[in-house]
Design an enzyme around this catalytic site. Structure first.
Site, PDB file in Angstrom:
ATOM      1  N   HIS A 238      -1.715   7.040   7.592  1.00  0.00           N
ATOM      2  CA  HIS A 238      -0.825   8.000   6.916  1.00  0.00           C
ATOM      3  C   HIS A 238      -1.567   9.292   6.573  1.00  0.00           C
ATOM      4  CE1 HIS A 238       3.027   6.052   6.349  1.00  0.00           C
ATOM      5  NE2 HIS A 238       2.484   4.960   5.834  1.00  0.00           N
TER       6      HIS A 238
ATOM      7  N   CYS B 198       6.938  -0.302   6.613  1.00  0.00           N
ATOM      8  CA  CYS B 198       6.403   0.894   5.950  1.00  0.00           C
ATOM      9  C   CYS B 198       7.446   1.391   4.969  1.00  0.00           C
ATOM     10  CB  CYS B 198       6.101   1.956   7.005  1.00  0.00           C
ATOM     11  SG  CYS B 198       5.454   3.486   6.312  1.00  0.00           S
ATOM     12  N   LEU B 199       7.018   1.773   3.778  1.00  0.00           N
ATOM     13  CA  LEU B 199       7.968   2.259   2.768  1.00  0.00           C
ATOM     14  C   LEU B 199       8.630   3.574   3.194  1.00  0.00           C
ATOM     15  CD1 LEU B 199       5.955   1.470  -0.506  1.00  0.00           C
ATOM     16  CD2 LEU B 199       7.851   0.158   0.464  1.00  0.00           C
TER      17      LEU B 199
ATOM     18  N   GLN C  74       2.982  10.039   1.385  1.00  0.00           N
ATOM     19  CA  GLN C  74       4.287   9.378   1.237  1.00  0.00           C
ATOM     20  C   GLN C  74       4.998   9.783  -0.049  1.00  0.00           C
ATOM     21  OE1 GLN C  74       2.608   5.251   2.181  1.00  0.00           O
ATOM     22  NE2 GLN C  74       4.680   5.149   3.025  1.00  0.00           N
TER      23      GLN C  74
ATOM     24  N   GLY D  39       0.839  -1.194   0.000  1.00  0.00           N
ATOM     25  CA  GLY D  39       0.000   0.000   0.000  1.00  0.00           C
ATOM     26  C   GLY D  39       0.869   1.237   0.000  1.00  0.00           C
TER      27      GLY D  39
ATOM     28  N   HIS E 203      -3.505   0.922   7.937  1.00  0.00           N
ATOM     29  CA  HIS E 203      -2.152   1.487   7.932  1.00  0.00           C
ATOM     30  C   HIS E 203      -2.107   2.728   7.024  1.00  0.00           C
ATOM     31  CE1 HIS E 203       2.419   0.893   7.617  1.00  0.00           C
ATOM     32  NE2 HIS E 203       2.155   1.791   6.676  1.00  0.00           N
ATOM     33  N   GLU E 204      -2.710   2.611   5.826  1.00  0.00           N
ATOM     34  CA  GLU E 204      -2.653   3.728   4.871  1.00  0.00           C
ATOM     35  C   GLU E 204      -3.537   4.888   5.311  1.00  0.00           C
ATOM     36  OE1 GLU E 204      -0.246   3.520   2.989  1.00  0.00           O
ATOM     37  OE2 GLU E 204       0.058   1.356   3.069  1.00  0.00           O
TER      38      GLU E 204
END
Ligand code: NI
Length: 201
Positions: free
Chosen positions: A169, A123-124, A83, A78, A165-166
């Site tokens: 963000h 996480c990216l 991000q 995701g 999670h997204e």
């Protein structure tokens, strides 16, 4: 959200380790190039509450396509707009490797299960970090698609986890905020070490 060993053992892509031999060097090079476009911990945009999307126009479609391509190349599950430096309530995700990447615009969690479950997340935007996060097992999410059509998504398990999670963000919340004090401390240490190794300390 990034893959972890636990979730997708066939895609072992922990960045802090040597590249696993089964990953093609081209795939790894593409992943590195994509990650260069992903904002990393410390960037204020990751701590900013994102603004709702108001126009479902060509610019939004372009943004969605760019995020889908970056998420694919980064081998992520995701990716949220902040991000990539865009303060928009927009996320993309895919939990099955061969399914299309879904875009959710202005997503809202309408209901979440009382039952929660702990699982490891990456996480990216926090490349050296994997921590345990407890989240509701199931959620009901309302959103729009990139054309402005209503979407209702009932998700459980990994899909529910990735969406939550997204959405975090979009509210400036990171997995560091959702783990234990001990794991947060260890993660902060790993982040400092990674920064020093990269020569930016
Ligand atoms: Ni993330």
């Amino acid at each position: 959200m990034a893959v972890t060993d636990e979730q997708q053992p066939e895609q072992d892509v922990e960045e802090e380790r040597e590249a696993p031999p089964q990953l093609d060097p081209e795939v790894l090079a593409r992943r590195r190039a994509a990650l260069a476009h992903v904002r990393q911990f410390g960037d204020p945009v990751l701590r900013t509450k994102a603004r709702p999307v108001e126009r479902f126009d060509g610019a939004l479609h372009e943004e969605v396509r760019r995020m889908q391509a970056l998420m694919h190349d980064a081998l992520g599950l995701g990716l949220a707009a902040p991000q990539v430096g865009v303060s928009h309530r927009l996320l993309v995700y895919r939990v099955e490797p061969d399914s299309p990447i879904v875009a959710l615009v202005n997503p809202e969690i309408e209901w979440s299960s009382r039952d929660e479950e702990i699982s490891e997340e990456g996480c990216l935007s926090l490349i050296a970090v994997h921590v345990d996060v407890e989240r509701p097992i199931a959620v009901l999410v309302r959103a729009r698609d990139e054309h402005g059509e209503d979407l209702v998504i009932e998700a459980t398990g990994l899909e529910a986890r990735v969406i939550q999670h997204e959405i975090d963000h979009l509210d400036g919340v990171l997995i560091l905020d959702r783990t234990s004090r001990e794991q947060r401390k260890a993660a902060m240490r790993a982040l400092r070490e990674a920064e020093q190794a990269a020569g930016v300390a």
